[in-house]
Write an enzyme that holds these catalytic residues in place. Sequence first.
Site, PDB file in Angstrom:
ATOM      1  N   HIS A 103       0.876  -1.229   0.280  1.00 13.84           N
ATOM      2  CA  HIS A 103      -0.321  -0.114  -0.220  1.00 13.84           C
ATOM      3  C   HIS A 103       0.704   1.452  -0.093  1.00 13.84           C
ATOM      4  O   HIS A 103       1.816   1.882   0.838  1.00 13.84           O
ATOM      5  CB  HIS A 103      -0.414   0.162   1.300  1.00 13.84           C
ATOM      6  CG  HIS A 103      -2.233   0.973   0.987  1.00 13.84           C
ATOM      7  ND1 HIS A 103      -3.189   0.913   0.202  1.00 13.84           N
ATOM      8  CD2 HIS A 103      -2.448   2.674   1.500  1.00 13.84           C
ATOM      9  CE1 HIS A 103      -4.170   1.464   0.330  1.00 13.84           C
ATOM     10  NE2 HIS A 103      -3.905   2.945   1.578  1.00 13.84           N
ATOM     11  N   ALA A 104       0.897   1.770  -1.114  1.00 20.65           N
ATOM     12  CA  ALA A 104       1.537   2.981  -1.234  1.00 20.65           C
ATOM     13  C   ALA A 104       1.831   3.693   0.051  1.00 20.65           C
ATOM     14  O   ALA A 104       0.221   4.087   0.569  1.00 20.65           O
ATOM     15  CB  ALA A 104       0.987   4.040  -2.246  1.00 20.65           C
ATOM     16  N   TYR A 147      -9.521  12.277   4.009  1.00 15.16           N
ATOM     17  CA  TYR A 147      -9.841  11.810   2.472  1.00 15.16           C
ATOM     18  C   TYR A 147     -11.630  12.463   2.325  1.00 15.16           C
ATOM     19  O   TYR A 147     -11.668  13.387   0.444  1.00 15.16           O
ATOM     20  CB  TYR A 147      -9.805   9.929   2.000  1.00 15.16           C
ATOM     21  CG  TYR A 147      -8.049   9.407   2.023  1.00 15.16           C
ATOM     22  CD1 TYR A 147      -8.402   8.415   3.491  1.00 15.16           C
ATOM     23  CD2 TYR A 147      -7.100  10.648   1.693  1.00 15.16           C
ATOM     24  CE1 TYR A 147      -7.396   7.847   3.609  1.00 15.16           C
ATOM     25  CE2 TYR A 147      -5.866   9.029   2.194  1.00 15.16           C
ATOM     26  CZ  TYR A 147      -5.967   8.484   2.961  1.00 15.16           C
ATOM     27  OH  TYR A 147      -5.044   8.006   3.183  1.00 15.16           O
ATOM     28  N   HIS A 166      -7.003   0.860   5.779  1.00 16.52           N
ATOM     29  CA  HIS A 166      -6.966   1.701   6.988  1.00 16.52           C
ATOM     30  C   HIS A 166      -7.224   1.011   7.641  1.00 16.52           C
ATOM     31  O   HIS A 166      -7.036   2.117   9.475  1.00 16.52           O
ATOM     32  CB  HIS A 166      -7.543   3.267   6.253  1.00 16.52           C
ATOM     33  CG  HIS A 166      -6.801   3.235   4.706  1.00 16.52           C
ATOM     34  ND1 HIS A 166      -6.867   2.577   3.900  1.00 16.52           N
ATOM     35  CD2 HIS A 166      -6.139   4.779   5.065  1.00 16.52           C
ATOM     36  CE1 HIS A 166      -6.328   3.773   3.363  1.00 16.52           C
ATOM     37  NE2 HIS A 166      -5.796   4.796   3.707  1.00 16.52           N
ATOM     38  N   HIS A 223      -0.237  12.294  -5.717  1.00 14.36           N
ATOM     39  CA  HIS A 223      -0.729  12.270  -4.473  1.00 14.36           C
ATOM     40  C   HIS A 223       1.133  12.349  -3.161  1.00 14.36           C
ATOM     41  O   HIS A 223       0.715  12.250  -2.628  1.00 14.36           O
ATOM     42  CB  HIS A 223      -1.665  11.422  -4.020  1.00 14.36           C
ATOM     43  CG  HIS A 223      -1.696  10.919  -2.326  1.00 14.36           C
ATOM     44  ND1 HIS A 223      -3.277  12.058  -2.378  1.00 14.36           N
ATOM     45  CD2 HIS A 223      -1.358  10.461  -1.739  1.00 14.36           C
ATOM     46  CE1 HIS A 223      -3.791  12.046  -1.773  1.00 14.36           C
ATOM     47  NE2 HIS A 223      -2.551  10.804  -0.980  1.00 14.36           N
ATOM     48  N   GLU A 224       1.402  10.543  -3.819  1.00 13.52           N
ATOM     49  CA  GLU A 224       2.241  10.556  -2.142  1.00 13.52           C
ATOM     50  C   GLU A 224       3.772  11.797  -2.597  1.00 13.52           C
ATOM     51  O   GLU A 224       4.363  12.202  -1.437  1.00 13.52           O
ATOM     52  CB  GLU A 224       3.230   9.589  -2.780  1.00 13.52           C
ATOM     53  CG  GLU A 224       1.886   7.917  -2.381  1.00 13.52           C
ATOM     54  CD  GLU A 224       1.194   8.427  -1.684  1.00 13.52           C
ATOM     55  OE1 GLU A 224       0.419   7.403  -1.669  1.00 13.52           O
ATOM     56  OE2 GLU A 224       1.946   8.910  -0.199  1.00 13.52           O
ATOM     57  N   GLU A 275      -3.677  15.790   2.683  1.00 18.28           N
ATOM     58  CA  GLU A 275      -4.349  14.263   1.144  1.00 18.28           C
ATOM     59  C   GLU A 275      -5.106  15.468   0.417  1.00 18.28           C
ATOM     60  O   GLU A 275      -4.692  14.410  -0.445  1.00 18.28           O
ATOM     61  CB  GLU A 275      -5.515  13.961   1.820  1.00 18.28           C
ATOM     62  CG  GLU A 275      -4.934  12.941   3.553  1.00 18.28           C
ATOM     63  CD  GLU A 275      -4.193  11.823   2.864  1.00 18.28           C
ATOM     64  OE1 GLU A 275      -2.853  11.520   4.065  1.00 18.28           O
ATOM     65  OE2 GLU A 275      -3.866  11.844   1.943  1.00 18.28           O
ATOM     66  N   HIS A 288       2.624  14.732  -0.616  1.00 17.35           N
ATOM     67  CA  HIS A 288       2.980  14.725   1.029  1.00 17.35           C
ATOM     68  C   HIS A 288       4.407  15.217   0.938  1.00 17.35           C
ATOM     69  O   HIS A 288       4.794  15.865   2.444  1.00 17.35           O
ATOM     70  CB  HIS A 288       3.151  13.060   1.930  1.00 17.35           C
ATOM     71  CG  HIS A 288       1.728  12.466   2.052  1.00 17.35           C
ATOM     72  ND1 HIS A 288       0.049  13.556   2.496  1.00 17.35           N
ATOM     73  CD2 HIS A 288       0.556  11.524   1.174  1.00 17.35           C
ATOM     74  CE1 HIS A 288      -0.966  12.770   2.739  1.00 17.35           C
ATOM     75  NE2 HIS A 288      -0.666  11.383   1.371  1.00 17.35           N
TER      76      HIS A 288
HETATM   77  C1  LIG Z   1       4.017   6.881   6.449  1.00 18.65           C
HETATM   78  C2  LIG Z   1       2.404   7.023   6.409  1.00 18.65           C
HETATM   79  O1  LIG Z   1       1.746   6.106   6.690  1.00 18.65           O
HETATM   80  N1  LIG Z   1       2.455   8.191   5.243  1.00 18.65           N
HETATM   81  C3  LIG Z   1       0.994   9.011   5.087  1.00 18.65           C
HETATM   82  C4  LIG Z   1       1.119  10.002   5.217  1.00 18.65           C
HETATM   83  C5  LIG Z   1       0.736  11.049   6.110  1.00 18.65           C
HETATM   84  O2  LIG Z   1       0.064  10.512   6.714  1.00 18.65           O
HETATM   85  O3  LIG Z   1       1.480  12.056   6.163  1.00 18.65           O
HETATM   86  C6  LIG Z   1       1.138   7.865   3.973  1.00 18.65           C
HETATM   87  O4  LIG Z   1       1.744   7.725   2.978  1.00 18.65           O
HETATM   88  N2  LIG Z   1      -0.637   7.415   3.732  1.00 18.65           N
HETATM   89  C7  LIG Z   1      -0.767   5.839   2.667  1.00 18.65           C
HETATM   90  C8  LIG Z   1      -1.787   6.568   1.993  1.00 18.65           C
HETATM   91  C9  LIG Z   1      -2.105   5.707   0.511  1.00 18.65           C
HETATM   92  C10 LIG Z   1      -3.006   5.996  -0.592  1.00 18.65           C
HETATM   93  C11 LIG Z   1      -4.351   5.486   0.114  1.00 18.65           C
HETATM   94  O5  LIG Z   1      -4.542   4.936   0.746  1.00 18.65           O
HETATM   95  N3  LIG Z   1      -5.222   6.498  -0.196  1.00 18.65           N
HETATM   96  C12 LIG Z   1      -6.796   6.340   0.069  1.00 18.65           C
HETATM   97  C13 LIG Z   1      -8.033   7.280  -0.349  1.00 18.65           C
HETATM   98  C14 LIG Z   1      -7.628   8.148  -1.479  1.00 18.65           C
HETATM   99  C15 LIG Z   1      -7.360   6.699  -3.122  1.00 18.65           C
HETATM  100  C16 LIG Z   1      -6.896   7.718  -4.226  1.00 18.65           C
HETATM  101  C17 LIG Z   1      -6.409   9.152  -4.299  1.00 18.65           C
HETATM  102  O6  LIG Z   1      -6.750  10.134  -4.955  1.00 18.65           O
HETATM  103  C18 LIG Z   1      -6.522  10.290  -2.794  1.00 18.65           C
HETATM  104  C19 LIG Z   1      -6.777   9.036  -1.580  1.00 18.65           C
HETATM  105  C20 LIG Z   1      -7.166   4.872  -0.444  1.00 18.65           C
HETATM  106  O7  LIG Z   1      -6.287   4.136  -1.132  1.00 18.65           O
HETATM  107  O8  LIG Z   1      -8.275   4.102   0.322  1.00 18.65           O
HETATM  108  C21 LIG Z   1      -3.098   4.901  -1.160  1.00 18.65           C
HETATM  109  C22 LIG Z   1      -3.439   6.415  -2.764  1.00 18.65           C
HETATM  110  C23 LIG Z   1      -3.134   7.247  -2.579  1.00 18.65           C
HETATM  111  C24 LIG Z   1      -2.606   7.465  -1.645  1.00 18.65           C
HETATM  112  C25 LIG Z   1      -1.831   7.974   1.980  1.00 18.65           C
HETATM  113  O9  LIG Z   1      -0.612   8.770   0.695  1.00 18.65           O
HETATM  114  O10 LIG Z   1      -2.840   9.097   2.088  1.00 18.65           O
HETATM  115 ZN   LIG Z   2      -2.370  10.702   1.611  1.00 16.10          ZN
END
Ligand SMILES: CC(=O)N[C@@H](CC(=O)O)C(=O)NC[C@H](CC1(C(=O)N[C@@H](Cc2ccc(O)cc2)C(=O)O)CCCC1)C(=O)O
Ligand SMILES: [Zn+2]
Length: 598
Positions: free
Chosen positions: A327-328, A498, A488, A357-358, A385, A361
């Site tokens: 999971h990214a 989100y 999550h 997206h990443e 986000e 951050h």
């Molecule tokens: C160390 C740590 O944990 N760091 C935090 C960042 C921080 O808190 O500093 C972090 O990297 N969290 C991971 C999480 C990953 C993703 C995600 O989970 N997305 C949601 C919802 C969504 C979907 C599409 C979209 O375009 C935007 C959001 C899902 O996939 O359900 C997967 C792909 C996109 C973002 C993230 O980057 O938010």
């Molecule tokens: Zn994010």
Amino acid sequence: VEHQINKSARADLQSEAVAFTANYSTDAAEVYYNSSLAAWNYQTGISEENLNAMNAENVKSAAFTKMYGEQAKAEFPDTSKLEESERRQIDSIKILGTANLNEADLNQYNDLTGGMEATYSTATVTMPDGRVLNLDPDLTALMATSRDYNELKYAWKGWYEAAGRPIRDDYESFVTLSNKASVADGFADTGEYWRSWYEMNGQLEATVDALWAELQPLYTELHAYVRRKLYEKYGSNYINLKAPIPAHLLGNMWAQQWGNIYDLVEPYSGKTGVDATPAMQSQGYDAMKMFKTSEEFFVSLGLDKMTDEFWANTMFVKPTDRDVVCHASAWDFYNKVDFRIKMCTVVNMEDLITIHHEMGHIQYYQQYKDQPIPFRGGANPGFHEAVGDTLALSVSTPKHLNKIGLLDEVEEDDEADINYLLSQAMDKIAFLPFGLMIDKWRWSVFSGDTPKAKYQEKWDQLRKDLQGITPPVERDGTTDFDPGAKYHVPANTPYIRYFVSFVVQFQFYQSMCNASGHQGPLYKCDFYQSKEAGAKLQKMLELGSSKPWQFAMNEITGSADMSTLALQEYFSPLTAWLKQKNLENGDTPGWTDMDWRP
Ligand SMILES: CC(=O)N[C@@H](CC(=O)O)C(=O)NC[C@H](CC1(C(=O)N[C@@H](Cc2ccc(O)cc2)C(=O)O)CCCC1)C(=O)O
Ligand SMILES: [Zn+2]
């Protein structure tokens, strides 16, 4: 005299607070570096040894948090007379979180969370033909590309059983311990603690409910249109035009975004595509090229490039020799230079968007890197986000994709525009009820409203009421635990951020478009290379969480509130088109046959 004594006492307290917070940030930087590195090592090398090492570092950082937190409570019982910066920092240092737990409870908490994350990251499904599929990339690709009703159903059922069921009991134990820690900090439960980050005096839930009420009509129009298209594809045995849609047909394991079935819903065929995947693959894009493309966009706005440590330490693709959490994610190591992304990159448009997206951050981490440690966070978690997604709105435009050679030509006509807006809506509008429901479910679990016996029932009710989605197979409330099959929940990452992001990213986008001098429809705006747009964003990013988010919102948009107007303006041509289309098809938006089953 008394006034003078009070004045000098206040001056002493203020200077003590400055010294205390300075020491905290110096010490915290090292402790946070060590615990981030241990978590990174575990997630990029899942093993008993790395789990133990991570938990050992977590125990150390908990002891650090407890020591400073108790000192803060002892020395600064009343922070109201301090300057804003020291007051906000000390109020944050006083919250211990899981550091409130005794050693036995903290070890159990860490084992539960580490174990649930490992279950999720290593779960697989064995298909009837014997294929053993993991989630990333196998099942993700199957859910995105298969159009075989029964194959999709088998994969859906298999995943929810493999990832959700095994952690149902552990989750209950986790909730108990999490609440124990939150209550020790003076919150009613962990849900109230998480909502406190938005500094809305208990009004966060009412606010997101109001935002959803404004957007729900657009969602039900989209839902009705997509249901009609699925009806044409799968027939009346599987789709009821007055009922919720079966959850496994939307191109995504959680039906959270529907972009992968765009081909089934495309309004006008023969127009230039909106998907850059073919061009990326034919031009030999690899993960590194995708990351460099994203970095170049940020730099074009005058924002920072990635650091040397970023390029040296990032995990770009899935390793072949070990288990990792695919999971990214983006990581801040709190030393002002070491920032990383961990991603199992696949060469396609979806992952190009995820990379933005990443990187959003990472850019935020870099912009607030000189803030004191307690302020190294988003103005609120939703802002964190929204950064990358805001830039991705610009990158996704056909005009921009054409500019960077990922789309052969751009057609300036209404039909191509509707195609583009529908493609965007399949990710952005479809997501809204999902973004709302995860924490609606979790808040009700933390508050005790939803005990273990009702975990599944509450989830199914929210899926039906908010998303208009129904499971493809019967659920058993005593064994099924569908929430556990969504990253999550086992990873214990809050989610309302989100939903907030999907609203405010359009406000940020609109504001940056205005700053760039964009003329014409909002959805056509590409602020690439606009230093004015970048400057507007940067003014908000560098604040970190040093000010309430309303102040940061005002910095970037000129108003202090979250508002759906920018999102509604962006999609306005599509809204009218969907209403007209549903009328022509004789479809009533919404789902009244609540008990229908496929
Ligand atoms: C160390 C740590 O944990 N760091 C935090 C960042 C921080 O808190 O500093 C972090 O990297 N969290 C991971 C999480 C990953 C993703 C995600 O989970 N997305 C949601 C919802 C969504 C979907 C599409 C979209 O375009 C935007 C959001 C899902 O996939 O359900 C997967 C792909 C996109 C973002 C993230 O980057 O938010
Ligand atoms: Zn994010």
